[in-house]
Write a protein that holds these residues in place. Structure first.
Motif, PDB file in Angstrom:
ATOM      1  N   LEU A 157       0.825  -1.205   0.000  1.00 25.61           N
ATOM      2  CA  LEU A 157       0.000   0.000   0.000  1.00 25.61           C
ATOM      3  C   LEU A 157       0.860   1.256   0.000  1.00 25.61           C
ATOM      4  N   PHE A 158       2.015   1.203   0.654  1.00 29.35           N
ATOM      5  CA  PHE A 158       2.934   2.343   0.588  1.00 29.35           C
ATOM      6  C   PHE A 158       3.420   2.544  -0.850  1.00 29.35           C
ATOM      7  N   ALA A 159       3.766   1.427  -1.501  1.00 32.50           N
ATOM      8  CA  ALA A 159       4.265   1.517  -2.875  1.00 32.50           C
ATOM      9  C   ALA A 159       3.184   2.042  -3.817  1.00 32.50           C
ATOM     10  N   GLU A 160       1.947   1.569  -3.645  1.00 37.62           N
ATOM     11  CA  GLU A 160       0.846   2.020  -4.498  1.00 37.62           C
ATOM     12  C   GLU A 160       0.589   3.518  -4.328  1.00 37.62           C
ATOM     13  N   ALA A 161       0.815   4.031  -3.115  1.00 33.96           N
ATOM     14  CA  ALA A 161       0.612   5.458  -2.860  1.00 33.96           C
ATOM     15  C   ALA A 161       1.834   6.289  -3.231  1.00 33.96           C
ATOM     16  N   GLY A 162       2.928   5.601  -3.631  1.00 39.20           N
ATOM     17  CA  GLY A 162       4.147   6.318  -3.974  1.00 39.20           C
ATOM     18  C   GLY A 162       4.830   6.934  -2.764  1.00 39.20           C
ATOM     19  N   VAL A 163       4.667   6.294  -1.605  1.00 43.51           N
ATOM     20  CA  VAL A 163       5.219   6.808  -0.353  1.00 43.51           C
ATOM     21  C   VAL A 163       6.329   5.884   0.122  1.00 43.51           C
ATOM     22  N   GLU A 164       7.448   6.440   0.485  1.00 46.19           N
ATOM     23  CA  GLU A 164       8.562   5.645   0.990  1.00 46.19           C
ATOM     24  C   GLU A 164       8.317   5.283   2.456  1.00 46.19           C
ATOM     25  N   VAL A 165       8.570   4.020   2.801  1.00 44.29           N
ATOM     26  CA  VAL A 165       8.422   3.596   4.193  1.00 44.29           C
ATOM     27  C   VAL A 165       9.490   4.309   5.023  1.00 44.29           C
ATOM     28  N   PRO A 166       9.098   4.993   6.103  1.00 44.68           N
ATOM     29  CA  PRO A 166      10.079   5.752   6.905  1.00 44.68           C
ATOM     30  C   PRO A 166      11.117   4.844   7.569  1.00 44.68           C
ATOM     31  N   ASP A 167      12.211   5.437   7.973  1.00 48.75           N
ATOM     32  CA  ASP A 167      13.235   4.746   8.758  1.00 48.75           C
ATOM     33  C   ASP A 167      12.719   4.647  10.184  1.00 48.75           C
ATOM     34  N   ASP A 168      12.406   3.440  10.618  1.00 53.47           N
ATOM     35  CA  ASP A 168      11.749   3.299  11.918  1.00 53.47           C
ATOM     36  C   ASP A 168      12.694   3.515  13.102  1.00 53.47           C
ATOM     37  N   ARG A 169      14.001   3.585  12.869  1.00 53.73           N
ATOM     38  CA  ARG A 169      14.914   3.880  13.968  1.00 53.73           C
ATOM     39  C   ARG A 169      14.915   5.365  14.319  1.00 53.73           C
ATOM     40  N   THR A 170      14.489   6.185  13.380  1.00 53.38           N
ATOM     41  CA  THR A 170      14.576   7.629  13.603  1.00 53.38           C
ATOM     42  C   THR A 170      13.249   8.363  13.426  1.00 53.38           C
ATOM     43  N   TRP A 171      12.165   7.641  13.063  1.00 54.03           N
ATOM     44  CA  TRP A 171      10.946   8.380  12.787  1.00 54.03           C
ATOM     45  C   TRP A 171      10.296   8.900  14.063  1.00 54.03           C
ATOM     46  N   THR A 172       9.579  10.003  13.901  1.00 52.77           N
ATOM     47  CA  THR A 172       8.878  10.660  14.997  1.00 52.77           C
ATOM     48  C   THR A 172       7.372  10.504  14.780  1.00 52.77           C
ATOM     49  N   TRP A 173       6.608  10.989  15.753  1.00 58.11           N
ATOM     50  CA  TRP A 173       5.156  10.932  15.591  1.00 58.11           C
ATOM     51  C   TRP A 173       4.696  11.788  14.415  1.00 58.11           C
ATOM     52  N   GLU A 174       5.379  12.872  14.166  1.00 66.41           N
ATOM     53  CA  GLU A 174       5.016  13.697  13.009  1.00 66.41           C
ATOM     54  C   GLU A 174       5.216  12.910  11.716  1.00 66.41           C
ATOM     55  N   ASP A 175       6.309  12.141  11.630  1.00 67.55           N
ATOM     56  CA  ASP A 175       6.540  11.285  10.459  1.00 67.55           C
ATOM     57  C   ASP A 175       5.425  10.251  10.325  1.00 67.55           C
ATOM     58  N   TYR A 176       5.006   9.740  11.439  1.00 64.84           N
ATOM     59  CA  TYR A 176       3.942   8.733  11.486  1.00 64.84           C
ATOM     60  C   TYR A 176       2.623   9.315  10.974  1.00 64.84           C
ATOM     61  N   TYR A 177       2.264  10.498  11.459  1.00 62.76           N
ATOM     62  CA  TYR A 177       1.029  11.150  10.986  1.00 62.76           C
ATOM     63  C   TYR A 177       1.095  11.408   9.475  1.00 62.76           C
ATOM     64  N   GLU A 178       2.237  11.890   9.018  1.00 60.62           N
ATOM     65  CA  GLU A 178       2.392  12.210   7.594  1.00 60.62           C
ATOM     66  C   GLU A 178       2.289  10.960   6.724  1.00 60.62           C
ATOM     67  N   ALA A 179       2.895   9.865   7.173  1.00 64.16           N
ATOM     68  CA  ALA A 179       2.819   8.618   6.412  1.00 64.16           C
ATOM     69  C   ALA A 179       1.391   8.103   6.350  1.00 64.16           C
ATOM     70  N   SER A 180       0.656   8.256   7.446  1.00 65.72           N
ATOM     71  CA  SER A 180      -0.737   7.826   7.470  1.00 65.72           C
ATOM     72  C   SER A 180      -1.573   8.626   6.479  1.00 65.72           C
ATOM     73  N   ALA A 181      -1.427   9.936   6.526  1.00 68.28           N
ATOM     74  CA  ALA A 181      -2.206  10.794   5.627  1.00 68.28           C
ATOM     75  C   ALA A 181      -1.848  10.547   4.165  1.00 68.28           C
ATOM     76  N   ALA A 182      -0.563  10.317   3.895  1.00 67.91           N
ATOM     77  CA  ALA A 182      -0.112  10.152   2.512  1.00 67.91           C
ATOM     78  C   ALA A 182      -0.547   8.828   1.910  1.00 67.91           C
ATOM     79  N   THR A 183      -0.759   7.806   2.719  1.00 68.35           N
ATOM     80  CA  THR A 183      -1.156   6.486   2.193  1.00 68.35           C
ATOM     81  C   THR A 183      -2.666   6.275   2.241  1.00 68.35           C
ATOM     82  N   ALA A 184      -3.391   7.160   2.897  1.00 65.95           N
ATOM     83  CA  ALA A 184      -4.845   7.018   2.985  1.00 65.95           C
ATOM     84  C   ALA A 184      -5.499   7.457   1.687  1.00 65.95           C
TER      85      ALA A 184
END
Length: 429
Positions: A157-184
């Motif tokens: 689903l990330f690939a279909e939305a053209g969104v790169e999966v974040p680096d989970d060692r360094t991601w923040t809640w803001e990154d998490y919100y942005e990834a959610s909105a971008a893949t929805a």
């Protein structure tokens, strides 16, 4: 469903077996052929049930003098039935236990101290894991494995939305919100906030607080931090999260019927031990991710290890039954044949040498679980979860109820926080 080949009192319903009071009522006695009969009750997914029955078959093949009457149950209803059976002194000889109930059952005298039983070899086990079932020096439960509550993403689903999966060692809640909105999208939701105590804990840890106070008599967190967590849930809703109706409809659904399990959600939360059934439902492209942090530092995720589930022995079983139960538990945690069937469905097993020996033979999902937990452990700064105080078994229901009210906009985060704190303090008082 795969079942033991010997006759069992098992009734199949909707892909699982019903954990009935009749099983306990038959009381494990010596069978006509001289074998010792013990009962083992557990909860689990269909995949876990199949694997457990296969492990039972392997145990009986190696131990023909013991017959294991195995029954599985869905999580819903398991604890009410177990409470009824225990109150009548008829609990299964081997009880599948969960962290939040260990102290409650142990302190009421329903569980045997495993250290006093012959047959369970603890020497090869990770001491930190073993301690997860210890209550004031009594080992009331032995972990089947350890896991952690984590975020998972559907890479397709990330690939279909053209969104790169974040680096989970360094991601923040803001990154998490942005990834959610971008893949929805119209057909796909972003996150599944799973508004409960397991993904609340990391948030608390990130703010220097804990779930319960040291005495186990009430909450260990401030109202301010709880409000910030509830506001975080609403932020997720505003950034591609599910509606209140979707959250309500999903409660209690099997994995393959959830939004994530049907490929209609890009991110969710679950225990690492649940990866295999989720991957089976969605496809192999499910990746485990660390919890987002406030700082972007891998040591600040607030994650922790916990016993995925535990094996306990009934204190009501007689000496012969307890000996056979201990022998069965030893097989389940120390034997390669058992691990070959169970894999990582119950977490990373406590016998580290055994895990190392079979690691090259693991399937893709099991290997990902092992690698994820192994790589995570050096960055953990929070102690593993010890057995909780009696009364905590109802806390998840409190959160489910109050958060759903908030998602329907019937209450505010401030009002929900007050009600949650009051209800938890009342349960633990």
């Amino acid at each position: 469903m795969r079942r033991p080949t010997k006759p069992r009192a098992v009734a199949a319903v909707a892909g699982t077996a019903v954990f009935s009071l009749a099983l306990a009522a038959c009381s494990s006695e010596e069978a006509d052929d001289g074998t010792v009969v013990i009962e083992y009750g557990w909860w689990g997914s269909a995949e876990s049930n199949d694997a457990t029955f296969a492990a039972i078959e392997a145990f009986e093949a190696e131990n023909p003098e013991i017959t294991v009457e195995g029954e599985a149950s869905p999580w819903d209803g398991y604890w009410d039935k177990l409470a009824t059976m225990t109150a009548g002194g008829d609990a299964p000889d081997v009880i599948h236990m969960q962290e939040r109930y260990i102290r409650e059952y142990g302190e009421r005298g329903a569980l045997a101290d495993i250290r006093t039983l012959d047959g369970v070899d603890l020497d090869a086990l990770d001491e930190e894991m073993v301690s997860l079932g210890d209550v004031d020096g009594a080992l009331y439960a032995l972990p089947a494995g350890v896991n952690t509550f984590t975020v998972a993403v559907n890479e397709d689903l990330f690939a279909e939305a053209g969104v790169e999966v974040p680096d989970d060692r360094t991601w923040t809640w803001e990154d998490y919100y942005e990834a959610s909105a971008a893949t929805a999208s119209e057909d796909v939701t972003g996150v599944n906030y799973r508004a409960g105590i397991e993904n609340l804990r990391p948030w608390l840890h990130q703010h220097g607080e804990t779930m319960y106070n040291e005495e186990g008599t009430g909450v260990g967190f401030s109202r301010e931090v709880l409000v910030s967590y509830l506001e975080n849930i609403l932020t997720q809703r505003e950034n591609g999260g599910p509606t209140a109706d979707q959250v309500s409809e999903e409660m209690g659904l099997p994995i393959d019927a959830t939004l994530f399990g049907t490929g209609r959600q890009s991110m969710t939360w679950f225990y690492t031990s649940e990866l295999s059934p989720f991957a089976d439902a969605v496809g192999d492209h499910v990746r485990l991710m660390r919890v987002p942090s406030q700082t972007g530092e891998p040591t600040d995720s607030g994650m922790y290890l916990r016993g995925s589930s535990f094996y306990s022995v009934s204190a009501y079983a007689d000496e012969e039954e307890q000996e056979a139960a201990a022998q069965f538990i030893d097989f389940m945690i120390n034997d390669a044949d058992a691990l070959a069937e169970i894999g990582m469905l119950r977490g990373v097993p406590p016998n580290t040498q055994l895990v190392e020996d079979i690691s090259g033979d693991l399937g893709e999902s099991d290997q990902q679980v092992l690698d994820f937990v192994t790589e995570l452990r050096p960055d953990l700064t929070v102690d593993p979860v010890a057995p909780s105080a009696p009364g905590t078994g109802n806390v998840q229901g409190i959160f489910d109820r109050e958060v759903l009210e908030m998602l329907y906009d019937r209450t505010t985060p401030d009002e929900a926080a007050d009600r949650i704190i009051e209800a938890i303090d009342s349960e633990l008082a």
